[in-house]
Scaffold this motif. Structure first.
Motif, PDB file in Angstrom:
ATOM      1  N   THR A 199       0.843  -1.196   0.000  1.00 24.18           N
ATOM      2  CA  THR A 199       0.000   0.000   0.000  1.00 24.18           C
ATOM      3  C   THR A 199       0.879   1.247   0.000  1.00 24.18           C
ATOM      4  OG1 THR A 199      -0.112   0.061   2.415  1.00 24.18           O
ATOM      5  CG2 THR A 199      -1.873  -1.134   1.261  1.00 24.18           C
ATOM      6  N   THR A 213      -7.951  -8.369   0.221  1.00 28.98           N
ATOM      7  CA  THR A 213      -9.128  -7.494   0.234  1.00 28.98           C
ATOM      8  C   THR A 213     -10.369  -8.320   0.581  1.00 28.98           C
ATOM      9  OG1 THR A 213      -9.938  -7.762  -2.046  1.00 28.98           O
ATOM     10  CG2 THR A 213      -8.083  -6.251  -1.719  1.00 28.98           C
ATOM     11  N   ASP A 268     -10.277  -2.362  -0.212  1.00 29.98           N
ATOM     12  CA  ASP A 268      -9.657  -2.099   1.093  1.00 29.98           C
ATOM     13  C   ASP A 268      -8.619  -3.187   1.362  1.00 29.98           C
ATOM     14  OD1 ASP A 268      -8.959  -1.568   3.696  1.00 29.98           O
ATOM     15  OD2 ASP A 268     -10.990  -1.625   4.500  1.00 29.98           O
ATOM     16  N   SER A 311      -6.771  -1.501   5.827  1.00 32.69           N
ATOM     17  CA  SER A 311      -6.013  -0.245   5.911  1.00 32.69           C
ATOM     18  C   SER A 311      -6.819   0.974   5.492  1.00 32.69           C
ATOM     19  CB  SER A 311      -4.768  -0.330   5.017  1.00 32.69           C
ATOM     20  OG  SER A 311      -5.147  -0.423   3.645  1.00 32.69           O
ATOM     21  N   GLY A 312      -7.933   0.734   4.789  1.00 25.00           N
ATOM     22  CA  GLY A 312      -8.666   1.841   4.195  1.00 25.00           C
ATOM     23  C   GLY A 312      -8.038   2.324   2.906  1.00 25.00           C
ATOM     24  N   GLU A 313      -6.996   1.660   2.469  1.00 22.94           N
ATOM     25  CA  GLU A 313      -6.318   2.001   1.218  1.00 22.94           C
ATOM     26  C   GLU A 313      -6.559   0.926   0.180  1.00 22.94           C
ATOM     27  OE1 GLU A 313      -2.338   3.765   1.124  1.00 22.94           O
ATOM     28  OE2 GLU A 313      -2.195   3.097   3.204  1.00 22.94           O
ATOM     29  N   GLY A 314      -6.580   1.331  -1.076  1.00 19.95           N
ATOM     30  CA  GLY A 314      -6.741   0.384  -2.154  1.00 19.95           C
ATOM     31  C   GLY A 314      -5.423  -0.079  -2.729  1.00 19.95           C
TER      32      GLY A 314
END
Length: 218
Positions: free
Chosen positions: A17, A55, A73, A77-80
């Motif tokens: 990420t 994910t 997600d 992490s809330g990140e792609g």
């Protein structure tokens, strides 16, 4: 000795990420990331062939667009899943990048991203000698051949490919192996070191770099 953050220190941060890359840059000499191709042809940073493990979604990476991958997600992490270009943008100039090719057919596009970003230090690695040959044919970035068994054959293949380095599994590494590699003009970066004992063993052997899951093992 170089400290190479495996997937952005995957033992400490959500792997591959942008957050992991930025955090790892505070400790590492290079950050290692894995690349594949999205459905719309972008070079994206993800290890597995599918998105399932990292994910809440399912399916092959190649079935998602880059925008769709970015919307997932990764490991809470809330990140792609980012693009390689975004990862390069996130790295400070003093930190290099090790791009691992997870499939063939990426070389020209990876080279274009690296050329545009012009990181201070680049290493392009793969288990797949065909992917490395493709990269050798389109760019002059230094190459590293990755292997986990048959050390003599691994060194021979790296020499044939014109590699700058070899990335053997740490269990293959001893003083004699490192000496032979160095005689052939090959740097040795051992993977994946995830405990203090294997880090000490690799250091004693005289490796040039440790590919690690957490910064304390450098």
């Amino acid at each position: 000795m170089d400290c190479i953050a495996h997937r952005g220190f995957a033992g400490r941060y959500p792997e591959n990420t942008l957050g992991a890359v930025r955090a790892a840059a505070g400790h590492a000499d290079l950050v290692e990331v894995d690349v594949r191709r999205s459905a719309d042809g972008e070079v994206v940073v993800v290890h597995d062939e599918t998105v399932d493990r990292v994910t809440g979604a399912t399916g092959a990476v190649r079935e998602f667009t880059a925008e769709g991958l970015a919307a997932l997600d990764v490991l809470g992490s809330g990140e792609g899943i980012p693009t390689l270009a975004a990862v390069c943008d996130a790295l400070p100039a003093r930190v290099g990048i090790n791009v691992e090719l997870k499939e063939r057919g990426l070389a020209a596009d990876v080279a274009a991203v690296l050329d545009a970003a012009d990181p201070g230090c680049v290493l392009v690695s793969s288990f797949d000698d065909g992917a490395l040959r493709e990269m050798r044919d389109v760019a002059d970035w230094p190459l590293a051949y990755i292997f986990q068994d048959a050390p003599e054959a691994g060194l021979d293949r790296a020499r044939d490919l014109g590699c700058a380095a070899v990335h053997p599994h740490w269990r293959l590494v001893d003083g004699a192996f490192v000496a032979t590699a160095h005689e052939a003009g090959l740097a040795v970066n051992a993977w994946t070191v995830d405990d203090a004992a294997s880090a000490r063993r690799a250091r004693r052997a005289g490796v040039d770099g440790l590919i690690v899951d957490s910064p304390e093992f450098c």
